[in-house]
Motif scaffolding. Structure first.
Motif, PDB file in Angstrom:
ATOM      1  N   ASP A 127     -10.387 117.887  99.812  1.00 21.51           N
ATOM      2  CA  ASP A 127     -10.072 119.913  98.606  1.00 21.51           C
ATOM      3  C   ASP A 127      -8.681 119.661  98.647  1.00 21.51           C
ATOM      4  O   ASP A 127      -8.392 120.545  99.500  1.00 21.51           O
ATOM      5  CB  ASP A 127     -11.205 120.578  99.224  1.00 21.51           C
ATOM      6  CG  ASP A 127     -11.359 121.635  98.406  1.00 21.51           C
ATOM      7  OD1 ASP A 127     -12.210 120.687  97.296  1.00 21.51           O
ATOM      8  OD2 ASP A 127     -12.285 122.444  98.431  1.00 21.51           O
ATOM      9  N   GLY A 128      -7.318 118.705  98.856  1.00 15.96           N
ATOM     10  CA  GLY A 128      -6.639 119.475  99.067  1.00 15.96           C
ATOM     11  C   GLY A 128      -5.684 120.794  98.496  1.00 15.96           C
ATOM     12  O   GLY A 128      -6.187 120.627  97.108  1.00 15.96           O
ATOM     13  N   SER A 129      -4.878 120.999  98.561  1.00 17.00           N
ATOM     14  CA  SER A 129      -4.181 121.925  98.282  1.00 17.00           C
ATOM     15  C   SER A 129      -3.435 121.609  97.859  1.00 17.00           C
ATOM     16  O   SER A 129      -2.933 120.563  97.147  1.00 17.00           O
ATOM     17  CB  SER A 129      -2.611 122.312  99.401  1.00 17.00           C
ATOM     18  OG  SER A 129      -4.192 123.305 100.149  1.00 17.00           O
ATOM     19  N   THR A 130      -3.029 122.307  96.388  1.00 12.04           N
ATOM     20  CA  THR A 130      -2.483 121.953  94.849  1.00 12.04           C
ATOM     21  C   THR A 130      -1.711 122.902  94.168  1.00 12.04           C
ATOM     22  O   THR A 130      -2.455 124.000  93.560  1.00 12.04           O
ATOM     23  CB  THR A 130      -3.814 121.030  94.149  1.00 12.04           C
ATOM     24  OG1 THR A 130      -2.345 120.647  92.728  1.00 12.04           O
ATOM     25  CG2 THR A 130      -4.249 121.836  93.660  1.00 12.04           C
ATOM     26  N   GLU A 131       0.069 122.544  93.530  1.00 11.51           N
ATOM     27  CA  GLU A 131       0.551 123.916  93.317  1.00 11.51           C
ATOM     28  C   GLU A 131       0.914 123.231  91.800  1.00 11.51           C
ATOM     29  O   GLU A 131       1.903 122.428  92.322  1.00 11.51           O
ATOM     30  CB  GLU A 131       1.464 124.347  93.877  1.00 11.51           C
ATOM     31  CG  GLU A 131       0.712 125.090  95.241  1.00 11.51           C
ATOM     32  CD  GLU A 131       0.601 126.236  94.069  1.00 11.51           C
ATOM     33  OE1 GLU A 131       0.679 127.008  92.943  1.00 11.51           O
ATOM     34  OE2 GLU A 131      -0.927 126.785  95.034  1.00 11.51           O
ATOM     35  N   PRO A 132       0.660 123.181  90.875  1.00 10.44           N
ATOM     36  CA  PRO A 132       1.269 122.773  89.596  1.00 10.44           C
ATOM     37  C   PRO A 132       2.769 122.856  89.101  1.00 10.44           C
ATOM     38  O   PRO A 132       3.160 121.338  89.048  1.00 10.44           O
ATOM     39  CB  PRO A 132      -0.230 123.108  88.094  1.00 10.44           C
ATOM     40  CG  PRO A 132      -0.432 123.050  88.660  1.00 10.44           C
ATOM     41  CD  PRO A 132      -0.311 123.675  90.467  1.00 10.44           C
ATOM     42  N   ALA A 133       3.038 123.981  89.060  1.00 15.75           N
ATOM     43  CA  ALA A 133       4.865 124.205  89.388  1.00 15.75           C
ATOM     44  C   ALA A 133       5.163 125.382  90.423  1.00 15.75           C
ATOM     45  O   ALA A 133       5.020 126.238  90.171  1.00 15.75           O
ATOM     46  CB  ALA A 133       4.730 124.541  88.262  1.00 15.75           C
ATOM     47  N   PRO A 134       5.690 124.667  91.433  1.00 18.66           N
ATOM     48  CA  PRO A 134       5.832 125.110  92.519  1.00 18.66           C
ATOM     49  C   PRO A 134       7.241 125.699  92.524  1.00 18.66           C
ATOM     50  O   PRO A 134       8.366 125.494  91.966  1.00 18.66           O
ATOM     51  CB  PRO A 134       5.267 124.659  94.187  1.00 18.66           C
ATOM     52  CG  PRO A 134       5.410 123.516  93.820  1.00 18.66           C
ATOM     53  CD  PRO A 134       5.027 123.892  92.267  1.00 18.66           C
ATOM     54  N   ARG A 135       7.432 126.955  92.892  1.00 21.30           N
ATOM     55  CA  ARG A 135       8.908 126.762  93.629  1.00 21.30           C
ATOM     56  C   ARG A 135       8.754 127.646  94.665  1.00 21.30           C
ATOM     57  O   ARG A 135       8.426 128.462  94.738  1.00 21.30           O
ATOM     58  CB  ARG A 135       9.479 128.387  92.224  1.00 21.30           C
ATOM     59  CG  ARG A 135       8.899 127.676  90.868  1.00 21.30           C
ATOM     60  CD  ARG A 135       9.583 129.088  89.549  1.00 21.30           C
ATOM     61  NE  ARG A 135      11.193 129.146  90.042  1.00 21.30           N
ATOM     62  CZ  ARG A 135      11.476 129.991  89.617  1.00 21.30           C
ATOM     63  NH1 ARG A 135      11.271 130.742  88.104  1.00 21.30           N
ATOM     64  NH2 ARG A 135      13.041 130.662  89.613  1.00 21.30           N
ATOM     65  N   PRO A 136      10.412 127.818  95.430  1.00 19.88           N
ATOM     66  CA  PRO A 136      10.217 127.942  97.136  1.00 19.88           C
ATOM     67  C   PRO A 136      10.185 129.778  96.894  1.00 19.88           C
ATOM     68  O   PRO A 136      11.338 129.987  95.792  1.00 19.88           O
ATOM     69  CB  PRO A 136      11.336 127.092  97.229  1.00 19.88           C
ATOM     70  CG  PRO A 136      12.749 126.140  95.911  1.00 19.88           C
ATOM     71  CD  PRO A 136      11.332 126.730  95.182  1.00 19.88           C
ATOM     72  N   ARG A 137      10.050 130.408  98.107  1.00 20.77           N
ATOM     73  CA  ARG A 137       9.813 131.519  97.745  1.00 20.77           C
ATOM     74  C   ARG A 137      11.607 131.961  98.643  1.00 20.77           C
ATOM     75  O   ARG A 137      12.792 130.962  99.321  1.00 20.77           O
ATOM     76  CB  ARG A 137       9.546 132.418  98.757  1.00 20.77           C
ATOM     77  CG  ARG A 137       7.898 132.450  98.087  1.00 20.77           C
ATOM     78  CD  ARG A 137       7.232 132.553  99.225  1.00 20.77           C
ATOM     79  NE  ARG A 137       7.302 133.902  99.675  1.00 20.77           N
ATOM     80  CZ  ARG A 137       6.660 134.227 100.852  1.00 20.77           C
ATOM     81  NH1 ARG A 137       5.470 133.522 101.506  1.00 20.77           N
ATOM     82  NH2 ARG A 137       6.686 135.661 100.586  1.00 20.77           N
ATOM     83  N   PRO A 138      12.784 132.834  97.923  1.00 18.16           N
ATOM     84  CA  PRO A 138      14.031 132.691  98.777  1.00 18.16           C
ATOM     85  C   PRO A 138      13.478 134.020 100.693  1.00 18.16           C
ATOM     86  O   PRO A 138      12.893 133.787 100.924  1.00 18.16           O
ATOM     87  CB  PRO A 138      14.350 134.417  98.376  1.00 18.16           C
ATOM     88  CG  PRO A 138      13.066 134.920  97.514  1.00 18.16           C
ATOM     89  CD  PRO A 138      12.351 133.863  97.327  1.00 18.16           C
TER      90      PRO A 138
END
Length: 287
Positions: A127-138
């Protein structure tokens, strides 16, 4: 739990001068079990009797979790992948292993497989974490400082001591279909009354999108080794819109990795408690 006819070692190993709590149990090919956000080593206890007769099982607590000391630095993807390697080296296990990550730890074990292909025999995401289009936060340093400040203030007020075990219990109950936390009371009190666990959770959660973005970069730069890979997704068995959406994301993750896709129903996010048999089968098949 029945006694295991296998060797068991509990120890602390020093990584960058900080003690990391490690458990080594069982016999046979090596697998490493890494828990999700806020998890401790004992969250894998239901799976252990099903694996230890066939695998050398390594469990460890990331900095601040379980019995491990906190880290002076914020977690990074490469740093946590390297931590897995250094734990294995400290235990004298230099050969390939199956790496297993639950939830957020799926980022770390996938990065390990890509960055240390010669040390990888298989990959399992539970049940792994998944983020299709992640962007780092400032402002990562500022965010980490804020997380540490909040944790320190809460600890000074006694919040973890008063509410930590209760919060842990409630979280486990809502993330399992059995609505029960199987962890021993004494261990929950020992670990979750501490400010270090709260601090580790806030710091790791605050870095979530950064970790996901780093993984996207690693995926572009380093292919997965040619080893068995499997994604095991939790399915509450209700057919709800949320469940369908989550299973679609897990299926997409498996497709991205070229991995086998399985579901376990009925189960909540804490699959190790609801379906330890499905988790163990995935690990054995991928190894």
């Amino acid at each position: 739990m029945s006694s295991l006819p296998t060797a068991t070692t509990a120890a602390f190993v020093r990584i960058d001068g900080r003690p990391v709590h490690v458990r080594r149990e069982g016999r046979g090919p090596v697998c490493v079990l890494s828990g999700g956000l806020g998890s401790s080593w004992f969250d894998w206890d239901p799976v252990l009797p099903l694996l230890a007769p066939y695998r050398t099982v390594v469990r460890f607590d990331r900095p601040g979790y379980g019995l491990s000391a906190p880290s002076p630095t914020a977690p990074t993807l490469a740093g946590e992948a390297e931590r897995i390697r250094r734990v294995l080296d400290a235990l004298g296990l230099p050969g390939p292993c199956t790496v297993v990550g639950h939830s957020l730890a799926g980022f770390y074990v996938e990065a390990f497989a890509r960055l240390y292909p010669d040390r990888t025999a298989g990959l399992v995401l539970v049940d792994g974490s998944t983020e299709p289009a992640p962007r780092p936060r400032p402002a990562p340093a500022l965010r980490d400082r804020a997380a540490r400040t909040v944790a320190a203030s809460a600890t000074a007020l006694g919040v973890p001591y008063l509410l930590g075990p209760t919060a842990r219990r409630l979280t486990a109950r809502v993330t399992t279909v059995r609505r029960k936390d199987l962890a021993p009371d004494a261990l929950v009190r020992r670990c979750y009354r501490t400010g270090r666990v709260l601090g580790a959770m806030l710091r790791e959660n605050g870095r979530y999108l950064d970790l996901a973005a780093d993984l996207a970069e690693v995926r572009r730069a380093a292919p997965l080794p040619d080893v068995p890979a499997l994604v095991l997704a939790a399915d509450r068995g209700r057919g709800s819109r949320h469940t369908r959406h989550w299973l679609a994301r897990q299926s997409d993750l498996a497709a991205t990795l070229g991995a086998e896709f399985r579901t376990a129903a009925p189960s909540g996010h804490l699959l190790m408690y609801d379906r330890p048999d499905a988790v163990a089968a995935a690990v054995l098949d991928a190894g």
